[in-house]
Design a protein around this motif. Sequence first.
Motif, PDB file in Angstrom:
ATOM      1  N   GLU A   1      -1.286  14.921   6.664  1.00 33.84           N
ATOM      2  CA  GLU A   1      -0.780  13.549   6.659  1.00 33.84           C
ATOM      3  C   GLU A   1      -0.765  12.983   5.250  1.00 33.84           C
ATOM      4  OE1 GLU A   1       0.188  11.319   8.913  1.00 33.84           O
ATOM      5  OE2 GLU A   1      -0.004  12.525  10.728  1.00 33.84           O
ATOM      6  N   PHE A   2       0.065  11.997   5.128  1.00 32.23           N
ATOM      7  CA  PHE A   2       0.271  11.276   3.900  1.00 32.23           C
ATOM      8  C   PHE A   2      -0.853  10.237   3.748  1.00 32.23           C
ATOM      9  CE2 PHE A   2       3.094   7.732   2.265  1.00 32.23           C
ATOM     10  CZ  PHE A   2       3.367   8.314   1.061  1.00 32.23           C
ATOM     11  N   LEU A   3      -1.521  10.215   2.620  1.00 37.94           N
ATOM     12  CA  LEU A   3      -2.505   9.158   2.365  1.00 37.94           C
ATOM     13  C   LEU A   3      -2.445   8.869   0.875  1.00 37.94           C
ATOM     14  CD1 LEU A   3      -4.864   7.317   3.117  1.00 37.94           C
ATOM     15  CD2 LEU A   3      -6.394   9.240   2.805  1.00 37.94           C
ATOM     16  N   LEU A   4      -1.953   7.723   0.537  1.00 33.55           N
ATOM     17  CA  LEU A   4      -1.623   7.483  -0.859  1.00 33.55           C
ATOM     18  C   LEU A   4      -1.906   6.051  -1.240  1.00 33.55           C
ATOM     19  CD1 LEU A   4      -0.171   8.603  -3.370  1.00 33.55           C
ATOM     20  CD2 LEU A   4       1.932   7.704  -2.412  1.00 33.55           C
TER      21      LEU A   4
END
Lengths: 77, 575
Positions: free
Chosen positions: B422-425
């Motif tokens: 997953e994307f975590l930014l």
Amino acid sequence: MKKVSLVHLKPNHKGKVLEILGGMGLQNRLMGMGIYVGKEIAKLSYIGLRGPVVIRVDRSVLALGHGMAAKIIVETE
Amino acid sequence: MKKIYLIGNPNVGKSVVFSRLTDVHVISSNYPGTTVEFIKGYLSLGDEKIEVIDLPGTYSLESSSSAEEVAVSLLREYPKDEIVVVNILDSTNLERNLLLTLQLVEEGFPVIACLNMCDDAVHRGVHIDIKKLEEIIGVPVISTCAVTGVGIKLLIDRIKEAKPISRKKLSHDERWKEIGYILEQIQRLEHRHHYLREMLEDASVRPISGLIMATGVIYASFKIVRFIGESIITKITDPFFYGTIQPLLEKLSIHWQEKSFVFHLLIGDLINGKIDFKQSLGLLTTAPYIEFGMVLPYVISFYFVLSLLEDIGYLPRLAILLDNLLHRLGLHGYAIIPVLLGFGCNVPGILSTRVLESKRERFIASTIISIGIPCVPLQAMIVGLLGVFGGFYVGGVYLVLFIIILILGFILNRLLHGYSPEFLLEIPPYRFPPLAMLARKLYFRVKGFVFEAVPIVLIGVLVVNILLYFGLFDMVTGVFAPVVHGLFGLPKEAIVALIIGFLRKDVAVGMLAPLALSAKQLFIAATLLAISFPCIATFIVLWKELGVKDLIKSTLIMLTVSIIVGTMLNFVILR
């Protein structure tokens, strides 16, 4: 008081983290970025179509993938 | 003291502090993950020269990505009493940044805390009592603004004061409570109205306003890149080549006999009795013209716009909007950063796939970049040669490449085992870099291009001319003729260009110029040059980053795609 995931929290609403449904890996990662049980979070937007959720924690803005956002349960008014 | 480590959360300006301390220029940008490997430099402290290491950003000492692992493992390489850890914090966001600071102090590292971006904090109404913070956490605290250089001298002066102190080890919950307690005492937040900057920041991450802004930014970027590139060509480089160099070469060339070996090497062939910079293919004619007259102007304009977008902090917002689409290709939104860097040159693009967590994502991203993303030199040449037939053809090449990326990504996502993380930014605030910083970054990128490209181009043209003069290509062209002529509809001579593509793409397109190809043939050849083998520099990076097995896999995919696309274009689409 309602229990919802970050995906279902309405944009521009606040919520307090109640639970993070995920292993220690995810919990640690989120912890490092300031998201932990008891923390207040404000949702900025949701891109839609299973896209990312954008939140504000303290003074930083974070984008979370849809799946990850679904694992964060918050308590809201 | 043997070493100084710079550590801190992503995007707090570690690389800027590093450049200030060591005078080593490193690329810094306004997004997390610009530094994916550690970088070394030296700081002169009195008579001593001490090694300084810039570590990739990390949120805590419990690493969760490969870049973070690098940071944490390097930190433990030397005994704690032989190093100093300069912990860099973002003054506007101490809440989160202090977590790492407390962990470092508790672990017994000799820490000096550097509260960076102090100017930004003032702007945003954050007031910090530095003295009090120093008292509470027990290590030296300094306020800096690395971009302008404020506070750096004080930081250097106080580095030796960093000493390990004993502090109780806290649990996560206790630590967050402690941070809350510290902030109550040292931080005062001024309540302010929402300014335009904040409004733009928020608008760019909402679905509808975000898409409108993204379309505007991308459109404007294209326009500006073209405008600057073309302006440099018509106002500076073309007048120079045609007005100064050409007469000079014509005078010189009287001394050599046409068709002689020397003439062939240096000047090349005369076109209608004159030197033609695009077609003569000589070491003094076409070689410098390709690099300085066609490619360099676009390298400058592309990196100007990219650097500007990077430093403002727009790119992570684009990543949010594209996350959806990229998920279908087995990537996530942040893959847009390597892809955009790849448009400049595939090498830094593939290197920066390190911001992606899994091996699977990195394989997909690297393969997509080497197949579907044409670098600036290649694009400049395509615009220069194919553009003559009309913008329609140039746009067509981009469209074909885009479709290939979508189809290939979709297939790879289906076929490869594993899943996409997953994307975590963290999304940085907009910042406006001082022009001098921007100019410096542009200068280093352009310089890098000139030093890397020019020698290869000169050697390439030299070797090709020698081989052509002695007719040594005939054998090779004979072998590949059935494929290239039969399937792709290209003349035999184009094979030489396709082979040269392995050396440099811009020279390869340049080799096509004298062949008098039709628009269709040039279209196919240019597209094939983009998708087939990457140039040698990219190839080496792919090898280093993916390993031999995945490199072979990736190469087979490239060859397959090239043959399918070349044949389809020739027989089906452009029939």
